[in-house]
Design a protein around this motif. Structure first.
Motif, mmCIF file in Angstrom:
data_model
loop_
_atom_site.group_PDB
_atom_site.id
_atom_site.type_symbol
_atom_site.label_atom_id
_atom_site.label_comp_id
_atom_site.label_asym_id
_atom_site.label_seq_id
_atom_site.Cartn_x
_atom_site.Cartn_y
_atom_site.Cartn_z
ATOM 1 N N VAL A 33 0.874 -1.160 0.047
ATOM 2 C CA VAL A 33 -0.093 0.230 0.045
ATOM 3 C C VAL A 33 0.889 1.123 0.141
ATOM 4 C CG1 VAL A 33 -1.988 1.089 1.135
ATOM 5 C CG2 VAL A 33 -1.855 -1.124 1.017
ATOM 6 N N SER A 34 0.890 2.036 -1.076
ATOM 7 C CA SER A 34 1.728 3.033 -1.325
ATOM 8 C C SER A 34 1.216 4.108 -2.073
ATOM 9 C CB SER A 34 3.150 2.856 -2.042
ATOM 10 O OG SER A 34 2.928 1.637 -3.114
ATOM 11 N N LEU A 35 1.964 4.875 -2.683
ATOM 12 C CA LEU A 35 1.377 6.306 -2.964
ATOM 13 C C LEU A 35 0.421 5.876 -4.173
ATOM 14 C CD1 LEU A 35 1.685 9.555 -2.818
ATOM 15 C CD2 LEU A 35 3.388 9.575 -4.807
ATOM 16 N N GLY A 36 -0.789 6.813 -4.230
ATOM 17 C CA GLY A 36 -1.697 6.593 -5.411
ATOM 18 C C GLY A 36 -2.231 5.183 -5.470
ATOM 19 N N ASN A 37 -2.180 4.306 -4.493
ATOM 20 C CA ASN A 37 -2.669 3.002 -4.361
ATOM 21 C C ASN A 37 -2.374 2.325 -5.993
ATOM 22 O OD1 ASN A 37 -3.966 2.999 -1.856
ATOM 23 N ND2 ASN A 37 -5.434 4.220 -2.694
ATOM 24 N N VAL A 38 -1.241 2.556 -6.368
ATOM 25 C CA VAL A 38 -0.848 2.144 -7.995
ATOM 26 C C VAL A 38 -0.657 0.640 -7.778
ATOM 27 C CG1 VAL A 38 0.887 2.049 -9.478
ATOM 28 C CG2 VAL A 38 -0.038 4.225 -8.495
ATOM 29 N N PRO A 39 -0.134 -0.109 -6.798
ATOM 30 C CA PRO A 39 0.007 -1.661 -6.771
ATOM 31 C C PRO A 39 -1.229 -2.053 -6.470
ATOM 32 C CG PRO A 39 1.832 -0.294 -5.246
ATOM 33 C CD PRO A 39 0.990 0.803 -5.535
ATOM 34 N N GLN A 40 -2.062 -1.791 -5.750
ATOM 35 C CA GLN A 40 -3.390 -2.213 -5.392
ATOM 36 C C GLN A 40 -4.275 -1.965 -6.667
ATOM 37 O OE1 GLN A 40 -2.114 -0.172 -3.048
ATOM 38 N NE2 GLN A 40 -1.662 -2.136 -2.113
ATOM 39 N N LEU A 41 -4.130 -1.017 -7.639
ATOM 40 C CA LEU A 41 -4.798 -0.813 -9.148
ATOM 41 C C LEU A 41 -4.396 -2.059 -9.754
ATOM 42 C CD1 LEU A 41 -5.149 2.852 -9.115
ATOM 43 C CD2 LEU A 41 -6.904 1.353 -8.512
ATOM 44 N N ALA B 28 7.111 2.164 -8.977
ATOM 45 C CA ALA B 28 6.633 3.075 -10.197
ATOM 46 C C ALA B 28 6.691 4.482 -9.459
ATOM 47 C CB ALA B 28 5.403 2.446 -10.368
ATOM 48 N N TRP B 29 7.318 5.496 -10.332
ATOM 49 C CA TRP B 29 7.093 6.904 -9.998
ATOM 50 C C TRP B 29 5.663 7.276 -10.213
ATOM 51 C CZ3 TRP B 29 10.718 8.477 -7.052
ATOM 52 C CH2 TRP B 29 12.215 7.973 -7.121
ATOM 53 N N CYS B 30 4.970 8.116 -9.320
ATOM 54 C CA CYS B 30 3.823 8.672 -9.637
ATOM 55 C C CYS B 30 3.439 9.763 -8.501
ATOM 56 C CB CYS B 30 2.743 7.506 -9.298
ATOM 57 S SG CYS B 30 2.463 7.130 -7.630
ATOM 58 N N VAL B 31 2.474 10.382 -8.891
ATOM 59 C CA VAL B 31 1.886 11.538 -8.124
ATOM 60 C C VAL B 31 0.429 11.024 -7.908
ATOM 61 C CG1 VAL B 31 3.224 13.286 -8.886
ATOM 62 C CG2 VAL B 31 1.241 12.831 -10.155
ATOM 63 N N GLU B 32 -0.346 11.459 -6.827
ATOM 64 C CA GLU B 32 -1.826 11.277 -6.687
ATOM 65 C C GLU B 32 -2.464 11.999 -7.718
ATOM 66 O OE1 GLU B 32 -2.347 12.117 -2.449
ATOM 67 O OE2 GLU B 32 -2.076 9.758 -2.208
ATOM 68 N N PRO C 18 17.419 -2.581 2.758
ATOM 69 C CA PRO C 18 16.669 -1.890 1.755
ATOM 70 C C PRO C 18 16.984 -0.107 1.715
ATOM 71 C CG PRO C 18 15.471 -3.382 3.036
ATOM 72 C CD PRO C 18 16.646 -3.179 3.792
ATOM 73 N N PRO C 19 16.720 0.324 0.909
ATOM 74 C CA PRO C 19 17.066 1.843 0.757
ATOM 75 C C PRO C 19 15.793 2.546 1.133
ATOM 76 C CG PRO C 19 16.622 1.082 -1.754
ATOM 77 C CD PRO C 19 16.608 -0.187 -0.692
ATOM 78 N N PHE C 20 15.919 3.912 1.366
ATOM 79 C CA PHE C 20 14.727 4.579 1.815
ATOM 80 C C PHE C 20 14.027 4.702 0.847
ATOM 81 C CE2 PHE C 20 12.993 8.808 1.540
ATOM 82 C CZ PHE C 20 12.001 8.839 2.577
ATOM 83 N N LEU C 21 12.557 4.643 0.752
ATOM 84 C CA LEU C 21 11.634 4.699 -0.276
ATOM 85 C C LEU C 21 10.703 5.565 -0.140
ATOM 86 C CD1 LEU C 21 11.553 0.601 -0.725
ATOM 87 C CD2 LEU C 21 13.020 2.463 -2.116
ATOM 88 N N PRO C 22 10.592 6.680 -0.538
ATOM 89 C CA PRO C 22 9.696 7.709 -0.284
ATOM 90 C C PRO C 22 8.304 7.395 -0.462
ATOM 91 C CG PRO C 22 10.851 8.669 -2.237
ATOM 92 C CD PRO C 22 11.518 7.293 -1.535
ATOM 93 N N ALA C 23 7.451 7.339 0.254
ATOM 94 C CA ALA C 23 5.768 7.319 0.052
ATOM 95 C C ALA C 23 5.567 5.824 -0.351
ATOM 96 C CB ALA C 23 5.220 8.077 -0.968
ATOM 97 N N ALA C 24 6.382 4.922 0.001
ATOM 98 C CA ALA C 24 6.422 3.509 -0.350
ATOM 99 C C ALA C 24 5.744 2.433 0.842
ATOM 100 C CB ALA C 24 7.715 2.937 -0.825
ATOM 101 N N GLY C 25 5.058 3.175 1.756
ATOM 102 C CA GLY C 25 4.387 2.282 2.589
ATOM 103 C C GLY C 25 5.359 1.457 3.370
#
Length: 268
Positions: free
Chosen positions: A25-33, A210-214, A182-189
């Motif tokens: 579960v991360s920015l924009g819910n891209v993985p869930q979609l 995947a890079w994204c914006v909401e 693991p590296p720091f991952l911004p907005a990656a839950g």
């Protein structure tokens, strides 16, 4: 400890050597979609649950076929298939993060999967100019067993490694962050925690970012799903289909903006 609860007498021996797609579960819910797209396009059915749903925010609703879907960790696939997908429709409770990750670890460890692919999304505000042309990157553990797994070989040869240039305020700084795993991952839950818990396991694993914006992230999900299908070698045989539940997901079909698609004032 029992962590997997099958439905319709599903035999969990089918998990042996199969690939598990695990969305964070991360920015924009891209993985869930993306999981939605894979489940619908591949005709996968719910075959069980991981845990009792008490590590996520309570949620229930109707699925595309009228079935009850939950916010818990639902597992989709078909008995005897080589691919299974987890879906999580509500966020992990803040007080249950460690328990949630441990639940997933136990499920993976007890199921003899041949490969685990984590899907995650990152805040595009941290994307550099070169990465504008490469929206997807890979994360593989330092002692990756990719040389012995065909899909991880393809991942390594297809996507560039994730490179982050993060301000010094963060614990893993500058270009040297690539040496920290693991590296720091911004907005990656919980992606870092998931990678950490799998780091010392013998199960081949990696992550696709995947890079994204909401906003309207359906396009991001379509793009990420295509990457997954290409890695699995089935992109020529699968036509992506949007689930019925996406209707109105990012605004009404005939929006008040006068457009023919999503409400542009809301979602750009």
């Amino acid at each position: 400890m029992t962590t997997f609860y099958p439905v319709a007498n599903f035999d969990r021996k089918s998990f042996s050597n199969a690939t598990l797609i695990l969305p964070a579960v991360s920015l924009g819910n891209v993985p869930q979609l993306t999981s939605d797209l894979l489940i619908t396009s591949l005709g996968l059915r719910r075959i069980g649950y991981v845990g009792l749903g008490d590590t996520v925010a309570p949620f229930s609703g109707k699925g595309d076929d009228g079935e009850i879907v939950t916010g818990g960790l639902e597992v989709y696939g078909n008995e005897g298939s080589e691919l299974y997908v987890i879906q999580q429709r509500s966020p992990t409770l803040k007080t249950k993060k460690d328990e949630h990750v441990e639940l997933i670890r136990q499920f993976i460890a007890s199921s003899s999967f041949g490969l685990v692919l984590i899907l995650t999304s990152l805040d595009a505000a941290n994307q550099d100019d070169a990465q504008l042309l490469t929206p997807h990157q890979r994360i593989l553990p330092p002692s990756s067993s990719s040389s012995s797994h065909k899909t991880l070989q393809t991942l390594e040869n297809t996507l560039p490694p994730l490179q982050l240039n993060i301000d010094s305020d963060f614990p893993t700084t500058g270009s040297s962050s690539s040496s920290v795993y693991p590296p720091f991952l911004p907005a990656a839950g919980l992606t870092r925690r998931l990678l950490s818990t799998l780091k010392d396991s013998s199960i081949p694993h990696g992550a696709i970012t995947a890079w994204c914006v909401e906003g309207d992230n359906s396009g991001d999900a379509m793009s990420l799903a295509q990457v997954v299908l290409r890695l699995l070698g089935i992109d020529d045989h699968v036509q992506l289909q949007q689930p019925k539940s996406w209707e109105g997901l990012f605004g009404t079909v005939n929006g008040w903006s006068g457009g023919a698609g999503q409400d542009s004032e809301l979602y750009g």
